[in-house]
Design a protein around this motif. Structure first.
Motif, PDB file in Angstrom:
ATOM      1  N   LEU A 192       5.019 -10.844  -1.142  1.00 12.54           N
ATOM      2  CA  LEU A 192       5.144 -10.639   0.406  1.00 12.54           C
ATOM      3  C   LEU A 192       6.513 -10.458   0.730  1.00 12.54           C
ATOM      4  O   LEU A 192       6.937  -9.465   1.467  1.00 12.54           O
ATOM      5  N   GLN A 193       7.280 -11.328   0.006  1.00 20.50           N
ATOM      6  CA  GLN A 193       8.787 -11.323   0.349  1.00 20.50           C
ATOM      7  C   GLN A 193       9.475  -9.962  -0.083  1.00 20.50           C
ATOM      8  O   GLN A 193      10.326  -9.462   0.399  1.00 20.50           O
ATOM      9  N   ALA A 194       8.807  -9.561  -1.262  1.00 19.95           N
ATOM     10  CA  ALA A 194       9.374  -8.566  -1.909  1.00 19.95           C
ATOM     11  C   ALA A 194       9.166  -7.265  -0.971  1.00 19.95           C
ATOM     12  O   ALA A 194       9.755  -6.258  -0.801  1.00 19.95           O
ATOM     13  N   VAL A 195       7.808  -7.204  -0.557  1.00 20.93           N
ATOM     14  CA  VAL A 195       7.377  -6.058   0.137  1.00 20.93           C
ATOM     15  C   VAL A 195       8.223  -5.971   1.712  1.00 20.93           C
ATOM     16  O   VAL A 195       8.441  -4.978   2.075  1.00 20.93           O
ATOM     17  N   ASP A 196       8.224  -7.108   2.239  1.00 20.51           N
ATOM     18  CA  ASP A 196       9.005  -7.170   3.471  1.00 20.51           C
ATOM     19  C   ASP A 196      10.395  -6.924   3.270  1.00 20.51           C
ATOM     20  O   ASP A 196      10.955  -6.570   4.158  1.00 20.51           O
ATOM     21  N   PHE A 197      11.037  -7.056   2.073  1.00 14.27           N
ATOM     22  CA  PHE A 197      12.328  -6.590   1.873  1.00 14.27           C
ATOM     23  C   PHE A 197      12.503  -5.133   1.955  1.00 14.27           C
ATOM     24  O   PHE A 197      13.595  -4.376   2.544  1.00 14.27           O
ATOM     25  N   VAL A 198      11.334  -4.536   1.077  1.00 12.26           N
ATOM     26  CA  VAL A 198      11.452  -3.126   1.161  1.00 12.26           C
ATOM     27  C   VAL A 198      11.017  -2.359   2.913  1.00 12.26           C
ATOM     28  O   VAL A 198      11.970  -1.635   3.124  1.00 12.26           O
ATOM     29  N   LEU A 199      10.415  -3.231   3.518  1.00 12.06           N
ATOM     30  CA  LEU A 199      10.175  -2.894   4.875  1.00 12.06           C
ATOM     31  C   LEU A 199      11.370  -2.906   5.775  1.00 12.06           C
ATOM     32  O   LEU A 199      11.792  -2.065   6.670  1.00 12.06           O
TER      33      LEU A 199
ATOM     34  N   THR B  65      11.775  12.121   6.577  1.00 12.21           N
ATOM     35  CA  THR B  65      10.300  12.183   6.446  1.00 12.21           C
ATOM     36  C   THR B  65       9.821  11.160   5.324  1.00 12.21           C
ATOM     37  O   THR B  65       8.732  10.510   5.465  1.00 12.21           O
ATOM     38  N   ALA B  66      10.578  11.203   4.106  1.00 15.97           N
ATOM     39  CA  ALA B  66      10.265  10.652   2.950  1.00 15.97           C
ATOM     40  C   ALA B  66      10.034   9.127   3.263  1.00 15.97           C
ATOM     41  O   ALA B  66       9.456   8.405   2.894  1.00 15.97           O
ATOM     42  N   ALA B  67      11.219   8.660   4.033  1.00 17.49           N
ATOM     43  CA  ALA B  67      11.404   7.284   4.066  1.00 17.49           C
ATOM     44  C   ALA B  67      10.487   6.861   5.265  1.00 17.49           C
ATOM     45  O   ALA B  67       9.873   5.684   4.844  1.00 17.49           O
ATOM     46  N   ILE B  68       9.726   7.532   5.991  1.00 16.91           N
ATOM     47  CA  ILE B  68       8.967   7.254   7.155  1.00 16.91           C
ATOM     48  C   ILE B  68       7.606   7.065   6.257  1.00 16.91           C
ATOM     49  O   ILE B  68       6.817   6.193   6.663  1.00 16.91           O
ATOM     50  N   GLN B  69       7.482   7.990   5.225  1.00 14.27           N
ATOM     51  CA  GLN B  69       6.023   7.906   4.580  1.00 14.27           C
ATOM     52  C   GLN B  69       6.113   6.639   3.799  1.00 14.27           C
ATOM     53  O   GLN B  69       5.098   5.805   3.671  1.00 14.27           O
ATOM     54  N   GLN B  70       7.206   6.292   3.298  1.00 14.83           N
ATOM     55  CA  GLN B  70       7.249   5.103   2.518  1.00 14.83           C
ATOM     56  C   GLN B  70       7.183   3.621   3.351  1.00 14.83           C
ATOM     57  O   GLN B  70       6.462   3.052   2.792  1.00 14.83           O
TER      58      GLN B  70
END
Lengths: 189, 88
Positions: B17-24, B38-43
């Motif tokens: 979760l900490q890794a996912v939240d870092f991406v977010l 657009t690509a970043a929004i999709q990610q």
């Protein structure tokens, strides 16, 4: 409003009880360029900044509170098992007589946090330049703490925080460019 | 103070979760200054979806991660059950 999440932004580990390092780290808790200053500075500037930048100040200001919690966790873990004698030997005798092992918003020299560390000028460029400077000062402070720390587990968390300052500085620089573009566009109407 | 014993399965999930939240958080700040990528929004939306799948798995071991109705409570009320993040 704000929602608390029961998790740290990044795992915090320390190798040993080390009140001396905690004393240095307090600079980033209640010091001029610390995380409390950062969070309060950005969230307070939001109300008078142009709409294009409100989201960024909100999100970075919020992330700063997550960093404040990481610093608190580091200080807590470094001091929770320290005896009064160990606190005194680490130069935290003055802290101990007033706070026991509790945390308090002061800097490494024991000077309490003050709102004069931060500014809201109402001028968007002046405010964002202050924010960029604040991030660079915080980055430098993290580097000086890492240079004095011999705790590899603690340094892992400190390096993460140092890198976040770099990213925030970059985003604030982009915000300045967005506002300049907007300003130049308006000249032609 | 007695602390709630967490099973071994909890720890890698929390790190995930900490890794996912870092991406977010990275995508959030990036999109604040690049709103047309657009690509970043999709990610971002893909990671937000993944996060929604991950959170209940953690909460079954740890209890609510958030309050104010963003997480369900167990019985008895388990929001203020230790360990808190700095005690982990």
């Amino acid at each position: 409003m704000w929602i608390y999440e029961k998790k740290l932004q990044y795992p915090v580990r320390v190798s040993t009880c080390n009140p001396m390092l905690a004393r240095f780290l307090i600079e980033q808790y209640g010091g001029a360029d610390g995380e409390l200053s950062a969070a309060l500075r950005y969230l307070n500037q939001r109300y008078s900044i142009p709409d294009e930048v409100i989201g960024l100040l909100t999100d970075i200001g919020t992330e700063e509170f997550a960093h404040l919690e990481m610093i608190a966790t580091m200080v807590y873990k470094l001091t929770k098992d320290a005896t009064p004698d160990q606190m005194k030997a680490a130069g935290l005798g003055d802290h101990y007589v007033n706070h026991d092992n509790a945390l308090f918003y002061h800097n490494a020299s024991g000077v309490p946090w003050t709102a004069s560390y931060i500014q809201a000028k109402g001028d968007p460029i002046a405010d964002l330049y202050e924010d960029i400077a604040a991030e660079e000062k915080a980055r430098a402070t993290y580097q000086w703490i890492i240079d004095m720390s011999d705790d590899p587990d603690l340094n892992d968390g400190l390096r993460f925080l140092r890198e976040r300052e770099v990213v925030h500085s970059q985003r604030f620089r982009e915000a300045v460019e967005i506002l300049k573009e907007e300003r130049d566009k308006k000249k032609y109407f | 103070m007695s602390q709630h014993q967490l099973p071994q399965e909890f720890y890698p999930l929390m790190e995930e979760l900490q890794a996912v939240d870092f991406v977010l958080v990275e995508l959030t700040l990036y999109l604040d200054t690049h709103p047309n990528d657009t690509a970043a929004i999709q990610q971002f939306n893909e990671m937000a979806y993944y996060r929604h799948q991950l959170v209940p798995q953690i909460e079954q071991y740890y209890g609510p991660l958030q309050q104010f109705g963003n997480s369900y409570s167990g019985y008895p009320w388990n929001w203020n059950q230790s360990p808190w993040p700095w005690q982990l």
